[in-house]
Design a protein around this motif. Sequence first.
Motif, PDB file in Angstrom:
ATOM      1  N   LYS A 127       0.731  -0.866  -0.091  1.00  0.00           N
ATOM      2  CA  LYS A 127       0.170   0.071   0.045  1.00  0.00           C
ATOM      3  C   LYS A 127       0.800   1.350  -0.432  1.00  0.00           C
ATOM      4  O   LYS A 127       0.573   2.059  -0.986  1.00  0.00           O
ATOM      5  CB  LYS A 127      -1.144  -0.444   1.023  1.00  0.00           C
ATOM      6  N   ASP A 128       1.991   1.813   0.836  1.00  0.00           N
ATOM      7  CA  ASP A 128       3.076   2.347   1.226  1.00  0.00           C
ATOM      8  C   ASP A 128       3.081   2.821  -0.560  1.00  0.00           C
ATOM      9  O   ASP A 128       3.681   3.937  -1.215  1.00  0.00           O
ATOM     10  CB  ASP A 128       3.544   1.864   2.285  1.00  0.00           C
ATOM     11  N   LEU A 129       4.222   1.661  -0.550  1.00  0.00           N
ATOM     12  CA  LEU A 129       5.085   1.769  -1.640  1.00  0.00           C
ATOM     13  C   LEU A 129       3.800   1.853  -3.496  1.00  0.00           C
ATOM     14  O   LEU A 129       4.108   3.296  -3.892  1.00  0.00           O
ATOM     15  CB  LEU A 129       5.650   0.713  -2.511  1.00  0.00           C
ATOM     16  N   ASN A 130       2.772   1.568  -3.234  1.00  0.00           N
ATOM     17  CA  ASN A 130       1.458   2.640  -4.093  1.00  0.00           C
ATOM     18  C   ASN A 130       1.356   4.271  -4.172  1.00  0.00           C
ATOM     19  O   ASN A 130       1.376   5.188  -4.825  1.00  0.00           O
ATOM     20  CB  ASN A 130       0.639   1.945  -4.506  1.00  0.00           C
ATOM     21  N   SER A 131       1.233   4.220  -2.574  1.00  0.00           N
ATOM     22  CA  SER A 131       1.192   5.789  -2.593  1.00  0.00           C
ATOM     23  C   SER A 131       2.106   6.546  -3.536  1.00  0.00           C
ATOM     24  O   SER A 131       2.574   7.500  -2.845  1.00  0.00           O
ATOM     25  CB  SER A 131       0.895   5.688  -1.129  1.00  0.00           C
ATOM     26  N   SER A 132       3.085   5.593  -2.781  1.00  0.00           N
ATOM     27  CA  SER A 132       4.640   6.853  -2.740  1.00  0.00           C
ATOM     28  C   SER A 132       5.320   6.681  -4.479  1.00  0.00           C
ATOM     29  O   SER A 132       4.957   7.768  -5.552  1.00  0.00           O
ATOM     30  CB  SER A 132       5.821   5.865  -2.696  1.00  0.00           C
ATOM     31  N   ILE A 133       4.286   5.742  -4.901  1.00  0.00           N
ATOM     32  CA  ILE A 133       4.620   5.770  -6.776  1.00  0.00           C
ATOM     33  C   ILE A 133       3.248   7.149  -7.357  1.00  0.00           C
ATOM     34  O   ILE A 133       3.713   7.802  -8.253  1.00  0.00           O
ATOM     35  CB  ILE A 133       3.968   4.528  -7.768  1.00  0.00           C
ATOM     36  N   GLN A 134       2.519   6.976  -7.126  1.00  0.00           N
ATOM     37  CA  GLN A 134       1.209   8.115  -7.021  1.00  0.00           C
ATOM     38  C   GLN A 134       1.579   9.411  -6.765  1.00  0.00           C
ATOM     39  O   GLN A 134       1.169  10.507  -7.601  1.00  0.00           O
ATOM     40  CB  GLN A 134       0.226   7.740  -6.078  1.00  0.00           C
ATOM     41  N   ARG A 135       2.494   9.042  -4.953  1.00  0.00           N
ATOM     42  CA  ARG A 135       2.662  10.878  -5.353  1.00  0.00           C
ATOM     43  C   ARG A 135       3.905  11.623  -6.532  1.00  0.00           C
ATOM     44  O   ARG A 135       4.098  12.373  -6.621  1.00  0.00           O
ATOM     45  CB  ARG A 135       3.570  10.970  -3.860  1.00  0.00           C
ATOM     46  N   LYS A 136       4.632  10.510  -6.605  1.00  0.00           N
ATOM     47  CA  LYS A 136       6.077  11.055  -7.325  1.00  0.00           C
ATOM     48  C   LYS A 136       5.342  10.861  -8.922  1.00  0.00           C
ATOM     49  O   LYS A 136       6.189  12.300  -9.666  1.00  0.00           O
ATOM     50  CB  LYS A 136       7.068   9.303  -7.183  1.00  0.00           C
ATOM     51  N   ASP A 137       4.554  10.067  -9.151  1.00  0.00           N
ATOM     52  CA  ASP A 137       3.641  10.589 -10.629  1.00  0.00           C
ATOM     53  C   ASP A 137       3.040  11.505 -11.086  1.00  0.00           C
ATOM     54  O   ASP A 137       2.868  13.128 -11.704  1.00  0.00           O
ATOM     55  CB  ASP A 137       2.416   9.284 -11.464  1.00  0.00           C
ATOM     56  N   SER A 138       2.301  12.109  -9.550  1.00  0.00           N
ATOM     57  CA  SER A 138       2.003  13.570  -9.416  1.00  0.00           C
ATOM     58  C   SER A 138       3.179  15.028  -9.514  1.00  0.00           C
ATOM     59  O   SER A 138       2.835  16.053 -10.581  1.00  0.00           O
ATOM     60  CB  SER A 138       1.439  13.607  -8.049  1.00  0.00           C
ATOM     61  N   LEU A 139       3.514  14.392  -9.177  1.00  0.00           N
ATOM     62  CA  LEU A 139       5.368  15.889  -8.517  1.00  0.00           C
ATOM     63  C   LEU A 139       5.893  15.546 -10.427  1.00  0.00           C
ATOM     64  O   LEU A 139       6.015  16.768 -11.044  1.00  0.00           O
ATOM     65  CB  LEU A 139       6.633  14.804  -7.640  1.00  0.00           C
ATOM     66  N   ASN A 140       5.650  14.554 -10.991  1.00  0.00           N
ATOM     67  CA  ASN A 140       5.789  14.457 -12.842  1.00  0.00           C
ATOM     68  C   ASN A 140       5.257  15.202 -13.081  1.00  0.00           C
ATOM     69  O   ASN A 140       5.837  15.963 -14.120  1.00  0.00           O
ATOM     70  CB  ASN A 140       6.708  12.876 -12.696  1.00  0.00           C
ATOM     71  N   LEU A 141       4.183  14.659 -12.407  1.00  0.00           N
ATOM     72  CA  LEU A 141       3.376  15.927 -14.487  1.00  0.00           C
ATOM     73  C   LEU A 141       3.429  16.884 -13.948  1.00  0.00           C
ATOM     74  O   LEU A 141       3.139  17.656 -14.487  1.00  0.00           O
ATOM     75  CB  LEU A 141       1.630  15.213 -13.939  1.00  0.00           C
ATOM     76  N   SER A 142       2.849  17.548 -12.451  1.00  0.00           N
ATOM     77  CA  SER A 142       3.282  18.539 -12.296  1.00  0.00           C
ATOM     78  C   SER A 142       4.255  20.076 -12.808  1.00  0.00           C
ATOM     79  O   SER A 142       4.080  20.855 -13.466  1.00  0.00           O
ATOM     80  CB  SER A 142       2.625  19.347 -11.031  1.00  0.00           C
ATOM     81  N   LEU A 143       5.379  18.883 -13.109  1.00  0.00           N
ATOM     82  CA  LEU A 143       6.557  19.299 -13.119  1.00  0.00           C
ATOM     83  C   LEU A 143       6.761  19.391 -14.931  1.00  0.00           C
ATOM     84  O   LEU A 143       6.940  20.856 -15.266  1.00  0.00           O
ATOM     85  CB  LEU A 143       8.177  18.589 -12.998  1.00  0.00           C
ATOM     86  N   VAL A 144       6.194  18.087 -15.238  1.00  0.00           N
ATOM     87  CA  VAL A 144       6.000  18.706 -17.123  1.00  0.00           C
ATOM     88  C   VAL A 144       4.724  19.872 -17.674  1.00  0.00           C
ATOM     89  O   VAL A 144       5.284  20.672 -19.075  1.00  0.00           O
ATOM     90  CB  VAL A 144       5.028  17.127 -17.445  1.00  0.00           C
ATOM     91  N   MET A 145       3.931  19.181 -16.436  1.00  0.00           N
ATOM     92  CA  MET A 145       2.473  20.766 -17.544  1.00  0.00           C
ATOM     93  C   MET A 145       3.240  22.043 -17.041  1.00  0.00           C
ATOM     94  O   MET A 145       3.404  23.149 -17.633  1.00  0.00           O
ATOM     95  CB  MET A 145       1.607  20.826 -16.070  1.00  0.00           C
ATOM     96  N   ASN A 146       4.354  22.427 -16.335  1.00  0.00           N
ATOM     97  CA  ASN A 146       5.023  23.784 -15.786  1.00  0.00           C
ATOM     98  C   ASN A 146       5.972  23.548 -17.008  1.00  0.00           C
ATOM     99  O   ASN A 146       6.178  24.837 -17.412  1.00  0.00           O
ATOM    100  CB  ASN A 146       5.850  23.404 -14.622  1.00  0.00           C
ATOM    101  N   LEU A 147       6.598  22.979 -17.587  1.00  0.00           N
ATOM    102  CA  LEU A 147       7.588  23.522 -18.883  1.00  0.00           C
ATOM    103  C   LEU A 147       6.899  23.639 -19.429  1.00  0.00           C
ATOM    104  O   LEU A 147       7.215  23.667 -20.115  1.00  0.00           O
ATOM    105  CB  LEU A 147       8.832  21.256 -18.601  1.00  0.00           C
ATOM    106  N   LYS A 148       5.825  22.767 -19.994  1.00  0.00           N
ATOM    107  CA  LYS A 148       5.460  22.861 -21.898  1.00  0.00           C
ATOM    108  C   LYS A 148       4.910  24.066 -21.218  1.00  0.00           C
ATOM    109  O   LYS A 148       4.866  24.862 -22.465  1.00  0.00           O
ATOM    110  CB  LYS A 148       4.706  22.048 -21.047  1.00  0.00           C
ATOM    111  N   ARG A 149       4.025  24.170 -20.135  1.00  0.00           N
ATOM    112  CA  ARG A 149       3.940  25.875 -20.091  1.00  0.00           C
ATOM    113  C   ARG A 149       4.783  27.063 -20.462  1.00  0.00           C
ATOM    114  O   ARG A 149       4.839  27.805 -21.402  1.00  0.00           O
ATOM    115  CB  ARG A 149       2.715  26.476 -18.928  1.00  0.00           C
ATOM    116  N   SER A 150       5.551  26.528 -19.796  1.00  0.00           N
ATOM    117  CA  SER A 150       7.355  27.724 -20.056  1.00  0.00           C
ATOM    118  C   SER A 150       8.053  28.298 -21.273  1.00  0.00           C
ATOM    119  O   SER A 150       7.742  29.184 -22.206  1.00  0.00           O
ATOM    120  CB  SER A 150       8.060  27.831 -18.374  1.00  0.00           C
TER     121      SER A 150
END
Length: 299
Positions: A127-150
Motif C-alpha cells: 500500500k505504501d509503495l503504491n501511494s509513493s508511486i502515485q505521489r511521484k507521478d503527481s510530482l512528475n506531471l506537475s513538473l511536465v505541465m509547468n515546463l510545457k507551459r513555460s
Amino acid sequence: MKKLLLVFAMMPFLFTSCVGKKKLADMESQLTQLQASSSSALSKAKADLSDCQSLTASLQGELKKRDTDLEAKNGQLKALQEQLDYFKKTNTNLLDRLSDLSVINKSGAESIRKSLDALNEQGKYIKDLNSSIQRKDSLNLSLVMNLKRSLADVNDEDVTVEVKKGVVYISISDNLMFASGSAVVNAKAVAVLAKVAKVLNDHKELDVLVEGHTDSVPISTDCIQDNWDLSAKRATSVVRVLQTKFDVDPERLTAGGRGEYEPATANKTAKGRKENRRTEIIVTPKLDQFFSLMAPQAN
C-alpha cells in the motif's frame, strides 16, 4: 455698396462651414485609426486564444494518460489486496483449527502467527509503495505541465518534454543549442535555458543531470578529440550556463557525456543523425527525497 455689405454679412457662415468640414474630417480619421487598432487587438487576442487552446489540449491529453496509468495501478493494488485478504483468512482459519485440535504445539502456532504478521507487513508495504508511486507521478506531471507551459513558444521539433523511466526528460536539439562541432551555447539556446532554469528553481528538491549526445560521425579537431569529448564539453557548457546565468544550485547539477552510445534512433539517415545530436536535461528526485517518497505517510 450693397453687394459689399452682403459679402461681409455672409462671411461668418462661410467660415463656420469650413471649420465644420475640417472637424468632421478629423473625426473620421480618428475613427479609422480606432477601427484599425481594434482589428489588430482582436487578431492578437484570437491568436493568443488559439495558443492557449492548443496548450490546454496537450495538457489534457497528458493528464488523461496519467489517469489511465493510475487506474491500472489501482487495479493492481486491488488484486494484491484481495490476495492478501485471502491468505490472511486462510491462515487465520488454519491456525484456529490447529489450535482447537491440539495438533501443533505452542511454538508451531507462534511460528504461524509470525508468518501471518509478516504477510500483514507485506500488505502494508504494498500500500505504501503504491501511494509513493502515485505521489511521484503527481510530482512528475506537475513538473511536465509547468515546463510545457513555460516552453509553449518554442518549436516542438527543437524541445520535447516527457516522462521516461519514471523521471522527467527535457530534450533539446543541437540545432538549437550549438553550432556544428562547437560546445559553446548560442544566444537562442540561452533564452530557452532561462525558461527551464526558472522551473528548476521552483523545484529545489529535485536534482538535475545534463547529458550530451552525438551522432556516430567521427570528429577530431585541435580542441575536441572525439565524440566522447564533444558530448561531455557540451553537457558541461549547459551546466555552467544554468549555474552562472540563472543561479541553479551547482550541488544539484551533474554533467555527463554519452557520446554516440545512447542514440534516440538509428544513425543511418541524415534525419536520424540529427535526432541523435541532442542535449538531455533529466530531472530526478534527490536520494533522500526518493526515500521520503517511499516512506509511509502519516494518516
